[in-house]
Design a protein around this motif. Sequence first.
Motif, mmCIF file in Angstrom:
data_model
loop_
_atom_site.group_PDB
_atom_site.id
_atom_site.type_symbol
_atom_site.label_atom_id
_atom_site.label_comp_id
_atom_site.label_asym_id
_atom_site.label_seq_id
_atom_site.Cartn_x
_atom_site.Cartn_y
_atom_site.Cartn_z
ATOM 1 N N LYS A 256 6.535 -34.882 -13.608
ATOM 2 C CA LYS A 256 6.120 -35.616 -12.364
ATOM 3 C C LYS A 256 7.563 -36.296 -11.782
ATOM 4 C CE LYS A 256 2.600 -36.737 -9.666
ATOM 5 N NZ LYS A 256 1.549 -35.849 -9.167
ATOM 6 N N ARG A 291 7.097 -36.784 -6.584
ATOM 7 C CA ARG A 291 7.048 -38.348 -6.160
ATOM 8 C C ARG A 291 8.692 -38.480 -5.407
ATOM 9 N NH1 ARG A 291 7.205 -42.067 -10.762
ATOM 10 N NH2 ARG A 291 8.256 -40.398 -11.849
ATOM 11 N N ASN A 380 2.834 -45.869 -7.002
ATOM 12 C CA ASN A 380 3.078 -45.186 -8.165
ATOM 13 C C ASN A 380 1.899 -45.338 -9.322
ATOM 14 O OD1 ASN A 380 5.214 -43.443 -9.342
ATOM 15 N ND2 ASN A 380 5.387 -45.048 -11.034
ATOM 16 N N SER A 381 1.240 -46.513 -9.254
ATOM 17 C CA SER A 381 0.097 -46.559 -10.408
ATOM 18 C C SER A 381 -1.014 -45.566 -10.196
ATOM 19 C CB SER A 381 -0.277 -48.091 -10.175
ATOM 20 O OG SER A 381 -0.803 -48.474 -8.938
ATOM 21 N N ARG A 383 -3.247 -42.708 -10.013
ATOM 22 C CA ARG A 383 -3.412 -41.323 -10.580
ATOM 23 C C ARG A 383 -2.860 -39.987 -9.941
ATOM 24 N NH1 ARG A 383 -9.030 -39.704 -12.999
ATOM 25 N NH2 ARG A 383 -7.971 -37.870 -13.642
ATOM 26 N N GLN A 386 0.701 -40.053 -10.966
ATOM 27 C CA GLN A 386 1.071 -40.289 -12.400
ATOM 28 C C GLN A 386 0.635 -39.128 -13.155
ATOM 29 O OE1 GLN A 386 2.275 -42.660 -14.637
ATOM 30 N NE2 GLN A 386 2.881 -43.812 -12.804
ATOM 31 N N GLU A 387 -0.207 -38.231 -12.644
ATOM 32 C CA GLU A 387 -0.618 -37.040 -13.584
ATOM 33 C C GLU A 387 -0.019 -35.818 -12.620
ATOM 34 O OE1 GLU A 387 -4.926 -37.171 -13.703
ATOM 35 O OE2 GLU A 387 -4.753 -39.215 -14.386
ATOM 36 N N GLU A 388 0.209 -34.846 -13.503
ATOM 37 C CA GLU A 388 0.639 -33.557 -13.055
ATOM 38 C C GLU A 388 -0.475 -32.727 -12.098
ATOM 39 O OE1 GLU A 388 2.250 -30.184 -15.515
ATOM 40 O OE2 GLU A 388 4.089 -30.115 -14.321
ATOM 41 N N ASP A 411 8.771 -45.007 -14.677
ATOM 42 C CA ASP A 411 7.440 -45.208 -15.010
ATOM 43 C C ASP A 411 6.351 -44.049 -14.820
ATOM 44 O OD1 ASP A 411 5.106 -46.445 -15.421
ATOM 45 O OD2 ASP A 411 4.995 -47.630 -13.252
ATOM 46 N N SER A 412 6.573 -43.403 -15.785
ATOM 47 C CA SER A 412 5.983 -41.888 -15.878
ATOM 48 C C SER A 412 6.084 -41.588 -17.421
ATOM 49 C CB SER A 412 6.722 -41.086 -15.119
ATOM 50 O OG SER A 412 6.205 -39.661 -15.510
ATOM 51 N N ILE A 413 5.047 -40.985 -17.926
ATOM 52 C CA ILE A 413 4.857 -40.210 -19.131
ATOM 53 C C ILE A 413 6.148 -39.050 -19.386
ATOM 54 C CG2 ILE A 413 2.818 -41.186 -19.839
ATOM 55 C CD1 ILE A 413 1.593 -38.207 -19.413
ATOM 56 N N TYR A 414 6.368 -38.726 -18.228
ATOM 57 C CA TYR A 414 7.086 -37.441 -18.077
ATOM 58 C C TYR A 414 8.531 -37.699 -17.931
ATOM 59 C CZ TYR A 414 2.929 -34.825 -17.571
ATOM 60 O OH TYR A 414 1.331 -34.603 -17.762
#
Length: 501
Positions: A256, A291, A380-381, A383, A386-388, A411-414
């Motif tokens: 992301k 993003r 950015n918070s 979904r 945050q989600e691909e 601020d991303s899991i990716y």
Amino acid sequence: MATKLFIDGAWVEAENGETFPTFAPSTGEQIDEVAKASRGDAIKAVEAARRAFDEGPWPRLSGAERAAKLNRVAEIITERSAEISEIEARDGGGTIKKAMFADIPGAAGTFQYFAGCAETEPDEFDHGESPFPPAKSVIRREPIGVCSQIVPWNFPFIMASWKIAPAIAAGNTVVLKPASFTSLSAVEMVKACEEAEIPPGVVNLITGPGGSAGEELASHPLVDKVAFTGSTEVGRRIMQLASGTVKKVTLELGGKSANIVLDDADLDLAAAGVLFGTFFHNGQVCESGTRALVHADIYDEFVGMLVERAAKIVIGDPLDMATDLGPLVAPAQVDTVERYVKLGLDEGAKLLCGGSNPAGLAEGLDSTAYFSPTIFEADNSMRIAQEEIFGPVLCVIKINSDEEAVAVANDSIYGLGGGVWSTDADRAHSVASQMRTGTVWINDYHMLSPQQPFGGYKQSGIGRELSEIGYNEYRQVKHVWRNTATNRDGYMHFAALSGEI
Ligand code: NAP
Ligand code: MG
């Protein structure tokens, strides 16, 4: 006539004779039938790859001999570029322009690059004096063994080259499994390997469902390494499956990525870059810059430019050279995008353009397979940020400083890709250095070449593909300690057991 599996140098039907259809998403018409491998077929392919590795000539050839075969594969791909481009564009819905100028030459270039690695990267080198002279260390780089290679549908041909070329250049043997939506071009790549007279069992092809044949490839005890590109969810499953016999795993997963536009950016260039970064191949690209983090001082002007230009993207028949964007890969992918658009609206994101199937497509095209370039003003918070989504959806997010840009980007899991647009090289480099991702482009996007490493931080993956770093992901490290001394005087460990101390 249905395509076949390629096992131990022979084209064969699936053991149960089953096939499945593959479609052209632009029209919905069926193009072909593809052999549907069972677990049993996957096992046969793994066993063939094992025999070819343990007993066959391939790992024992010199690097130069293997390189000659890889260069021949590249020549065959280049000779057949027009034909393979058409297969690629029809089956996956990507444009013929992308196939002809990026995918097919890129795959040929990947075989050439790794042929060069086989010739020039040393298999053995002196690692210098040990702390116990005259003992010396030698490092050997050896192939890992049998590699299962599972690839996705977004770049079927080039992804297959990123897998097969480095693996076989290093002397491994492989079983390739393409995605079920897009199996056809992998068949062409394997035909090129066959025509280049790569020995039987070195390259095997299994087409069929990930949930059965793919799981077998990821878990079979005779497999030494699993290389996977696809979703983070399936990547996690691959790690579990591979853990049973502690296989080496490399993963290229989702992303992301943030495309940061600073207040001193060349806005014209940056607008083109942000649109290309997101909408290239309908955003069905793992490193897509979905993003856009835009500085408040230029925000209104810049977002206006994005929206105006997004409307000019040419959507149409993927086989037409004038088309910028074709359909998404399959109706299921359109459903996902629609779900996320609804979710974005529910979350309070502001839809600036797109959000639906495009109108006015040429007759014969299935408009429900297409989706208009979509831009949301988002937080950015949310979904959708945050989600691909893996579709043509851009989230524009306002930032007020370089520090905030870095914080939001991270601020991303990716952590796969990212961009920075600025006319100040030092400032851009400072921002790039703080982004926790495997690739950052400054004033550019999506540029990849076989010479440069690619891969992810965080949940975007493990390991790297391409470059000498990617090549070495297909080689074991063996340390050989060579001692020429005739006694072990002064060696504490010997002395301890020989009773001298
Ligand atoms: P996927 O489900 O991860 O599939 C990728 C490959 O893995 C395909 O060959 C698939 O085979 C196979 N596979 C599926 N389940 C498996 C299992 N349990 N064991 C072994 N292999 C398995 O990805 P997708 O469905 O093609 O796309 C879904 C999402 O993945 C996208 O929306 C996107 O988020 C992400 N994606 C990322 C990339 C990337 O380059 N990072 C590329 C494509 C997709 P089948 O085709 O037979 O299911
Ligand atoms: Mg298809």
